[in-house]
Motif scaffolding. Structure first.
Motif, short mmCIF file in Angstrom:
data_model
loop_
_atom_site.label_atom_id
_atom_site.label_comp_id
_atom_site.label_asym_id
_atom_site.label_seq_id
_atom_site.Cartn_x
_atom_site.Cartn_y
_atom_site.Cartn_z
N ALA A 1 0.82 -1.21 0.00
CA ALA A 1 0.00 0.00 0.00
C ALA A 1 0.85 1.26 0.00
O ALA A 1 0.63 2.19 -0.79
N ILE A 2 1.86 1.30 0.88
CA ILE A 2 2.66 2.52 1.01
C ILE A 2 3.55 2.73 -0.21
O ILE A 2 3.94 3.87 -0.52
N ALA A 3 3.87 1.67 -0.93
CA ALA A 3 4.73 1.79 -2.12
C ALA A 3 4.04 2.56 -3.24
O ALA A 3 4.71 3.03 -4.17
N GLN A 4 2.73 2.73 -3.15
CA GLN A 4 1.98 3.47 -4.18
C GLN A 4 2.09 4.97 -4.02
O GLN A 4 1.62 5.73 -4.86
N VAL A 5 2.71 5.42 -2.92
CA VAL A 5 2.85 6.85 -2.65
C VAL A 5 4.25 7.31 -3.07
O VAL A 5 5.25 6.72 -2.66
N PRO A 6 4.35 8.36 -3.91
CA PRO A 6 5.67 8.89 -4.27
C PRO A 6 6.45 9.28 -3.02
O PRO A 6 5.88 9.78 -2.04
N SER A 7 7.75 9.05 -3.03
CA SER A 7 8.57 9.33 -1.85
C SER A 7 8.55 10.79 -1.45
O SER A 7 8.79 11.13 -0.29
N SER A 8 8.25 11.67 -2.40
CA SER A 8 8.24 13.10 -2.11
C SER A 8 6.87 13.63 -1.73
O SER A 8 6.67 14.85 -1.65
N ALA A 9 5.92 12.74 -1.49
CA ALA A 9 4.53 13.16 -1.25
C ALA A 9 4.15 13.03 0.22
O ALA A 9 4.59 12.12 0.93
N ALA A 10 3.29 13.94 0.70
CA ALA A 10 2.71 13.85 2.04
C ALA A 10 1.70 12.72 2.06
O ALA A 10 1.04 12.43 1.06
N ARG A 11 1.56 12.08 3.25
CA ARG A 11 0.64 10.96 3.34
C ARG A 11 0.02 10.83 4.74
O ARG A 11 0.62 11.25 5.73
N PHE A 12 -1.15 10.22 4.78
CA PHE A 12 -1.89 9.93 6.02
C PHE A 12 -2.32 8.48 5.90
O PHE A 12 -2.94 8.10 4.90
N VAL A 13 -2.00 7.65 6.90
CA VAL A 13 -2.22 6.20 6.79
C VAL A 13 -3.36 5.77 7.71
O VAL A 13 -3.41 6.15 8.88
N LEU A 14 -4.26 4.95 7.17
CA LEU A 14 -5.42 4.44 7.90
C LEU A 14 -5.39 2.92 7.91
O LEU A 14 -5.16 2.29 6.88
N MET A 15 -5.62 2.33 9.09
CA MET A 15 -5.69 0.87 9.22
C MET A 15 -6.68 0.53 10.33
O MET A 15 -7.08 1.40 11.10
N HIS A 16 -7.04 -0.73 10.43
CA HIS A 16 -7.89 -1.13 11.55
C HIS A 16 -7.04 -1.61 12.72
O HIS A 16 -7.11 -1.07 13.82
#
Length: 318
Positions: free
Chosen positions: A200-215
């Motif tokens: 899942a996280i590999a789909q985000v460009p390394s230079s991009a901001a991200r917010f991660v959601l899981m159960h």
């Protein structure tokens, strides 16, 4: 034994019984008082257009359990609508025990979350172990996956996007350039072995901001260092019944299947927390926040552990 001493023992026993009864009564009442937790989420590479925006998170509705806390679920949804956040996130366990006939539970879930869609608040979700019927780490059966797929289809038909080991770009009316993107990463359910955090996280460009959601917080430990500066999970219910001033002790941590809480053994430090920020867990430069959820497991009681709506305010981390 003289009468005076016997009288004192009886008074003591009655006082203890009265105290236990009062605590039990409060444990039944407390679930109907929703906590709004205001939390600052510091995100590296966050663009100015996202600065100060809010993301609301709720979890663990557990619809279908006896005395399910649907009133507080509805209250949490109404509060989100009033907040008007940039996005609303639901961290799984929509139903308590999915059976062959999911229709009553699904109809109630859709009824409860519909105000978010009507208010046009972008809403996203992941599924939890209860949505598959899993209580321990085990391969999901074909029927488990079929029931979870039905929950996902019903949510998406109502306008709520369900993420399973994938990343999307959150909509932002203020976005003016490609580098203004904020990615939302949604991870699959951990116990039925649907969790693939690295994919899942590999789909985000390394230079991009991200917010991660899981159960389940167990997924968090698999995220590579520095890839999840802010992640949020549910699952624990905050312990559900907690002794005041002793955050490391909770009833849920003893009654849950050990494999469901195996991630706790990876926490470094003397105090083990199952809600809020979880220090000493996961890889370097990753931070996890656990929402206490709204519903119940096993008993319809909460003590010293009110249901939680978390409202994150996004800030750039320098």
């Amino acid at each position: 034994m003289n009468k005076y001493l016997w009288r004192r023992i009886k008074y003591f026993i009655l006082c203890i019984a009265g105290l236990l009864l009062a605590l039990l009564i409060w444990g039944v009442i407390e679930p109907y008082y929703l906590d709004r937790e205001a939390v600052v989420a510091e995100i590296p590479l966050l663009s100015p257009s996202w600065q100060g925006k809010k993301i609301a998170v709720v979890s663990d509705f557990q619809i279908g359990m006896w005395m399910a806390n649907t009133r507080t679920v509805a209250q949490s949804i109404d509060r989100i609508v009033a907040e008007r956040p940039a996005a609303a996130l639901i961290a799984g366990d929509f139903v308590y025990k999915p059976g062959d006939n999911l229709t009553p539970e699904l109809d109630r879930v859709i009824q409860l979350v519909r105000p978010l869609v009507v208010a046009q608040i972008p809403t996203y979700a992941v599924l939890g172990n209860h949505d598959y019927g899993a209580k321990a780490v085990t391969e999901a059966s074909a029927s488990d996956i079929q029931r979870a797929d039905r929950i996902q289809q019903a949510l998406e038909a109502s306008g709520i996007q369900v993420l399973k080991n994938e990343a999307i770009v959150l909509p932002n009316a203020d976005r003016t350039a490609e580098n203004d993107r904020l990615y939302l990463v949604g991870i699959g359910a951990y116990l039925p072995k649907q969790s693939q955090p690295q994919q899942a996280i590999a789909q985000v460009p390394s230079s991009a901001a991200r917010f991660v959601l899981m159960h389940n917080p167990g997924s968090f430990a698999e995220l590579p260092p520095g890839t999840a500066p802010i992640a949020v999970a549910g699952h624990t219910h905050g312990g559900q019944i907690r002794i005041p001033f002793l955050p490391e002790w909770s009833w849920m941590s003893f009654v849950e299947e050990r494999s469901s809480w195996s991630w706790i053994s990876q926490i470094r430090g003397d105090i083990v927390r199952v809600s809020g920020w979880i220090p000493g867990y996961g890889n370097a430069d990753n931070r996890l926040y656990i929402n206490r959820g709204i519903g119940f497991s096993n008993l319809p009681i909460r003590f010293n552990c009110r249901p939680e709506l978390t409202v994150f305010t996004l800030q750039a981390k320098t």
